[in-house]
Design a protein around this motif. Structure first.
Motif, PDB file in Angstrom:
ATOM      1  N   PHE A 119       0.827  -1.210   0.000  1.00  0.00           N
ATOM      2  CA  PHE A 119       0.000   0.000   0.000  1.00  0.00           C
ATOM      3  C   PHE A 119       0.863   1.263   0.000  1.00  0.00           C
ATOM      4  CE2 PHE A 119      -2.672  -3.275   1.975  1.00  0.00           C
ATOM      5  CZ  PHE A 119      -3.813  -3.172   1.190  1.00  0.00           C
ATOM      6  N   TYR A 120       2.053   1.170  -0.488  1.00  0.00           N
ATOM      7  CA  TYR A 120       2.979   2.303  -0.445  1.00  0.00           C
ATOM      8  C   TYR A 120       2.409   3.507  -1.202  1.00  0.00           C
ATOM      9  CZ  TYR A 120       7.306   4.982  -0.694  1.00  0.00           C
ATOM     10  OH  TYR A 120       8.239   5.968  -0.563  1.00  0.00           O
ATOM     11  N   SER A 121       2.469   4.646  -0.557  1.00  0.00           N
ATOM     12  CA  SER A 121       2.052   5.928  -1.145  1.00  0.00           C
ATOM     13  C   SER A 121       0.565   5.994  -1.473  1.00  0.00           C
ATOM     14  CB  SER A 121       2.875   6.226  -2.413  1.00  0.00           C
ATOM     15  OG  SER A 121       2.747   7.578  -2.794  1.00  0.00           O
ATOM     16  N   CYS A 122      -0.250   5.252  -0.722  1.00  0.00           N
ATOM     17  CA  CYS A 122      -1.716   5.408  -0.823  1.00  0.00           C
ATOM     18  C   CYS A 122      -2.078   6.595   0.069  1.00  0.00           C
ATOM     19  CB  CYS A 122      -2.428   4.130  -0.387  1.00  0.00           C
ATOM     20  SG  CYS A 122      -2.205   2.741  -1.516  1.00  0.00           S
ATOM     21  N   SER A 123      -1.906   7.775  -0.442  1.00  0.00           N
ATOM     22  CA  SER A 123      -1.931   8.988   0.376  1.00  0.00           C
ATOM     23  C   SER A 123      -3.312   9.339   0.915  1.00  0.00           C
ATOM     24  CB  SER A 123      -1.370  10.173  -0.427  1.00  0.00           C
ATOM     25  OG  SER A 123      -2.054  10.313  -1.664  1.00  0.00           O
ATOM     26  N   ALA A 124      -4.392   8.774   0.349  1.00  0.00           N
ATOM     27  CA  ALA A 124      -5.746   9.060   0.849  1.00  0.00           C
ATOM     28  C   ALA A 124      -6.249   7.989   1.812  1.00  0.00           C
ATOM     29  CB  ALA A 124      -6.722   9.202  -0.317  1.00  0.00           C
ATOM     30  N   LEU A 125      -5.491   6.920   1.988  1.00  0.00           N
ATOM     31  CA  LEU A 125      -5.932   5.805   2.826  1.00  0.00           C
ATOM     32  C   LEU A 125      -6.027   6.234   4.290  1.00  0.00           C
ATOM     33  CD1 LEU A 125      -6.616   2.756   2.729  1.00  0.00           C
ATOM     34  CD2 LEU A 125      -4.209   2.317   3.272  1.00  0.00           C
ATOM     35  N   ARG A 126      -7.235   6.051   4.885  1.00  0.00           N
ATOM     36  CA  ARG A 126      -7.456   6.483   6.266  1.00  0.00           C
ATOM     37  C   ARG A 126      -7.474   5.309   7.247  1.00  0.00           C
ATOM     38  NH1 ARG A 126     -11.783   9.209   3.894  1.00  0.00           N
ATOM     39  NH2 ARG A 126     -13.200   7.885   5.097  1.00  0.00           N
ATOM     40  N   SER A 127      -7.963   4.156   6.812  1.00  0.00           N
ATOM     41  CA  SER A 127      -8.054   3.026   7.739  1.00  0.00           C
ATOM     42  C   SER A 127      -7.812   1.711   7.012  1.00  0.00           C
ATOM     43  CB  SER A 127      -9.429   2.998   8.414  1.00  0.00           C
ATOM     44  OG  SER A 127     -10.454   2.726   7.468  1.00  0.00           O
ATOM     45  N   ALA A 128      -7.306   0.741   7.778  1.00  0.00           N
ATOM     46  CA  ALA A 128      -7.066  -0.597   7.240  1.00  0.00           C
ATOM     47  C   ALA A 128      -7.540  -1.622   8.254  1.00  0.00           C
ATOM     48  CB  ALA A 128      -5.590  -0.788   6.923  1.00  0.00           C
ATOM     49  N   ASP A 129      -8.457  -2.468   7.823  1.00  0.00           N
ATOM     50  CA  ASP A 129      -8.984  -3.532   8.687  1.00  0.00           C
ATOM     51  C   ASP A 129      -8.391  -4.855   8.195  1.00  0.00           C
ATOM     52  OD1 ASP A 129     -10.373  -5.090  10.417  1.00  0.00           O
ATOM     53  OD2 ASP A 129     -12.353  -4.714   9.549  1.00  0.00           O
ATOM     54  N   ILE A 130      -7.381  -5.346   8.907  1.00  0.00           N
ATOM     55  CA  ILE A 130      -6.659  -6.558   8.501  1.00  0.00           C
ATOM     56  C   ILE A 130      -6.496  -7.460   9.735  1.00  0.00           C
ATOM     57  CG2 ILE A 130      -5.476  -5.712   6.451  1.00  0.00           C
ATOM     58  CD1 ILE A 130      -3.201  -4.736   8.205  1.00  0.00           C
ATOM     59  N   PRO A 131      -7.589  -8.030  10.234  1.00  0.00           N
ATOM     60  CA  PRO A 131      -7.603  -8.691  11.541  1.00  0.00           C
ATOM     61  C   PRO A 131      -6.736  -9.935  11.659  1.00  0.00           C
ATOM     62  CG  PRO A 131      -9.658  -9.093  10.368  1.00  0.00           C
ATOM     63  CD  PRO A 131      -8.927  -8.045   9.595  1.00  0.00           C
ATOM     64  N   LYS A 132      -6.358 -10.576  10.538  1.00  0.00           N
ATOM     65  CA  LYS A 132      -5.559 -11.797  10.631  1.00  0.00           C
ATOM     66  C   LYS A 132      -4.094 -11.589  10.238  1.00  0.00           C
ATOM     67  CE  LYS A 132      -9.375 -15.055   9.949  1.00  0.00           C
ATOM     68  NZ  LYS A 132      -9.883 -16.194   9.137  1.00  0.00           N
ATOM     69  N   VAL A 133      -3.732 -10.371   9.930  1.00  0.00           N
ATOM     70  CA  VAL A 133      -2.354 -10.102   9.519  1.00  0.00           C
ATOM     71  C   VAL A 133      -1.399 -10.234  10.696  1.00  0.00           C
ATOM     72  CG1 VAL A 133      -0.772  -8.256   8.803  1.00  0.00           C
ATOM     73  CG2 VAL A 133      -2.855  -8.698   7.500  1.00  0.00           C
ATOM     74  N   GLU A 134      -0.300 -10.989  10.490  1.00  0.00           N
ATOM     75  CA  GLU A 134       0.695 -11.186  11.535  1.00  0.00           C
ATOM     76  C   GLU A 134       2.007 -10.487  11.235  1.00  0.00           C
ATOM     77  OE1 GLU A 134       1.211 -15.300  12.397  1.00  0.00           O
ATOM     78  OE2 GLU A 134      -0.900 -15.632  12.911  1.00  0.00           O
ATOM     79  N   SER A 135       2.218 -10.081   9.983  1.00  0.00           N
ATOM     80  CA  SER A 135       3.462  -9.389   9.646  1.00  0.00           C
ATOM     81  C   SER A 135       3.214  -8.356   8.552  1.00  0.00           C
ATOM     82  CB  SER A 135       4.530 -10.381   9.195  1.00  0.00           C
ATOM     83  OG  SER A 135       4.159 -11.003   7.977  1.00  0.00           O
ATOM     84  N   ILE A 136       3.936  -7.254   8.660  1.00  0.00           N
ATOM     85  CA  ILE A 136       3.897  -6.198   7.650  1.00  0.00           C
ATOM     86  C   ILE A 136       5.323  -5.966   7.183  1.00  0.00           C
ATOM     87  CG2 ILE A 136       3.341  -3.778   7.165  1.00  0.00           C
ATOM     88  CD1 ILE A 136       1.177  -3.952   9.312  1.00  0.00           C
ATOM     89  N   ALA A 137       5.581  -6.203   5.902  1.00  0.00           N
ATOM     90  CA  ALA A 137       6.933  -6.110   5.362  1.00  0.00           C
ATOM     91  C   ALA A 137       7.346  -4.655   5.166  1.00  0.00           C
ATOM     92  CB  ALA A 137       7.016  -6.880   4.048  1.00  0.00           C
ATOM     93  N   GLU A 138       8.576  -4.476   4.741  1.00  0.00           N
ATOM     94  CA  GLU A 138       9.127  -3.127   4.619  1.00  0.00           C
ATOM     95  C   GLU A 138       8.310  -2.257   3.668  1.00  0.00           C
ATOM     96  OE1 GLU A 138      12.716  -3.355   1.498  1.00  0.00           O
ATOM     97  OE2 GLU A 138      13.024  -4.616   3.277  1.00  0.00           O
ATOM     98  N   TYR A 139       8.076  -1.040   4.131  1.00  0.00           N
ATOM     99  CA  TYR A 139       7.300  -0.033   3.393  1.00  0.00           C
ATOM    100  C   TYR A 139       5.875  -0.505   3.093  1.00  0.00           C
ATOM    101  CZ  TYR A 139      11.695   2.494   2.549  1.00  0.00           C
ATOM    102  OH  TYR A 139      12.868   3.177   2.699  1.00  0.00           O
ATOM    103  N   GLY A 140       5.355  -1.472   3.844  1.00  0.00           N
ATOM    104  CA  GLY A 140       4.011  -1.988   3.570  1.00  0.00           C
ATOM    105  C   GLY A 140       2.963  -0.902   3.475  1.00  0.00           C
ATOM    106  N   PHE A 141       2.992   0.053   4.440  1.00  0.00           N
ATOM    107  CA  PHE A 141       2.088   1.209   4.428  1.00  0.00           C
ATOM    108  C   PHE A 141       2.876   2.517   4.345  1.00  0.00           C
ATOM    109  CE2 PHE A 141      -0.617  -2.051   6.325  1.00  0.00           C
ATOM    110  CZ  PHE A 141      -1.839  -1.811   5.712  1.00  0.00           C
ATOM    111  N   GLY A 142       4.105   2.450   3.905  1.00  0.00           N
ATOM    112  CA  GLY A 142       4.935   3.654   3.825  1.00  0.00           C
ATOM    113  C   GLY A 142       4.299   4.735   2.973  1.00  0.00           C
TER     114      GLY A 142
END
Length: 403
Positions: free
Chosen positions: A295-318
């Motif tokens: 999701f890199y550079s999703c500049s309008a993204l306000r919320s993320a519902d990811i209830p089963k996620v256990e890891s976020i890799a580099e720059y995942g939401f950068g």
């Protein structure tokens, strides 16, 4: 009987613009070249009272054996009349070699062989691939580059590159098409409408850089290749209810994308939503990880519902500068720069986090408080630039603090 100008069926790797003599064969007969589970279909033609068929240049990209069939059709029926085997002998690639698509190669529109394992229960559609009868006027317009509206009930697959960078095509309406090949419609900047209700499979970059597409409705798409819609800058919504995996860069640079309709996405590849600057919220209840720059550079993204996620890799939401909240109660590992420059981030579930890597929250200037209960590893500069951060709690379980 098929033979080359040397009266045999032997060629060399990196050959170009070769053809076969078709003895005792009328013109207009299909010749099927079987290559990597794909069927490249060419038509015989008369020249100086001799019947020939061009060998697609792609056949000479590698050495080995290539099966060739004469295929006779009558009405909607057809059968293989003769089988031959081309031998492609290996040799070094010439320094001046330039690959060119065989001019009449667009007749590959006729077919691509499908594996039954991919489409169980669709045998009746698969069988239609070898029985299709095509509008010769349509094929002529495709070859001439004048086709504006691609239509046809008989077309069940469209092969690689057929409409690559075609600026004339405006609509596609193929009610029985089940497969689109590599870069088939890539660069069709004026393509505005897609009607592919039976489409099950797209290969890599099938619709990349179709910059006039606004909506996509592919309710039966079950498998998509990398970069499928990459660069579709005007794409606002996509209906992909049957899709279970979003591949690498599928919506990369889809700057207008706001809505994605899905039901059971199990995985998302790296760069999948890279620079989707209009995407405001995402909900993926069944994925277990966020890969690199998803999701890199999703500049309008306000919320993320990811209830089963256990890891976020580099720059995942950068670079998600509007991101305020992340619902990820099972999150354990936060990768390098995972939330870098998330300037609006105020809340993230931290109860199960065990590892925070370097610069994970770099410049998260709205983050005021962090508290970890299961932290084991905290890397250097993890909270650098978090100018509003006033309180941080670390448990006794911390084993390493890397500075």
């Amino acid at each position: 009987m098929l033979r080359n100008l040397r009266n045999n069926l032997t060629f060399y790797q990196w050959d170009v613009n070769q053809r076969l003599i078709c003895s005792d064969t009328p013109d207009g007969i299909e010749v099927h070249f079987i290559l990597n589970n794909s069927c490249l279909v060419m038509l015989t033609y008369l020249e100086n009272k001799m019947c020939y068929v061009d060998v697609p240049n792609i056949v000479f990209q590698s050495s080995g054996s290539v099966e060739v069939y004469l295929y006779l059709t009558e009405g909607t029926e057809g059968h293989s009349e003769q089988r031959s085997v081309l031998k492609i002998l290996p040799r070094a690639k010439p320094e001046d070699y330039v690959y060119e698509e065989t001019p009449v190669g667009s007749y590959r529109l006729l077919a691509e062989q499908m594996e039954h394992s991919i489409h169980e229960g669709k045998d009746e559609i698969l069988a239609a691939i070898d029985q299709a009868v095509f509008d010769k006027q349509l094929l002529t317009s495709i070859l001439a580059g004048t086709c504006e509206h691609l239509t046809g009930d008989a077309i069940t697959a469209v092969a690689d590159y057929i409409f690559y960078n075609n600026l004339t095509l405006r609509s596609v309406d193929l009610p029985n098409c089940i497969r689109i090949g590599n870069q088939t419609f890539s660069g069709c900047e004026n393509l505005e409408s897609l009607k592919l209700p039976m489409l099950f499979l797209t290969d890599s970059q099938a619709f990349s850089d179709c910059s006039s597409l606004v909506t996509v409705d592919l309710p039966n798409l079950t498998a998509a290749g990398e970069h499928t819609f990459s660069g579709c800058r005007k794409l606002v919504s996509a209906n992909l209810l049957a899709l279970t995996a979003i591949p690498v860069s599928m919506f990369n640079r889809c700057e207008s994308l706001k809505e994605l309709f899905h039901t059971d996405i199990q995985s998302i590849g790296s760069y999948a939503f890279y620079n989707c600057t209009s995407l405001e919220e995402v909900c993926f209840p069944n994925i277990s990880e966020i890969q690199m720059r998803t999701f890199y550079s999703c500049s309008a993204l306000r919320s993320a519902d990811i209830p089963k996620v256990e890891s976020i890799a580099e720059y995942g939401f950068g670079g998600c500068s509007s991101l305020e909240t992340i619902h990820a109660p099972l999150l354990k590992i936060v990768g390098n720069y995972a939330f870098t420059n998330c300037e609006s981030l105020t809340h993230i579930d931290m109860e199960n986090i065990t590892e925070v890597n370097s610069n994970a929250f770099l410049n998260c200037t709205a983050l005021t408080e962090v508290g970890f209960r299961k932290m084991e590893t905290l890397s250097y500069y993890a909270f650098q630039g978090c100018t509003a951060l006033k309180k941080g709690l670390l448990p006794l379980s911390v084993q390493r603090i890397l500075a």
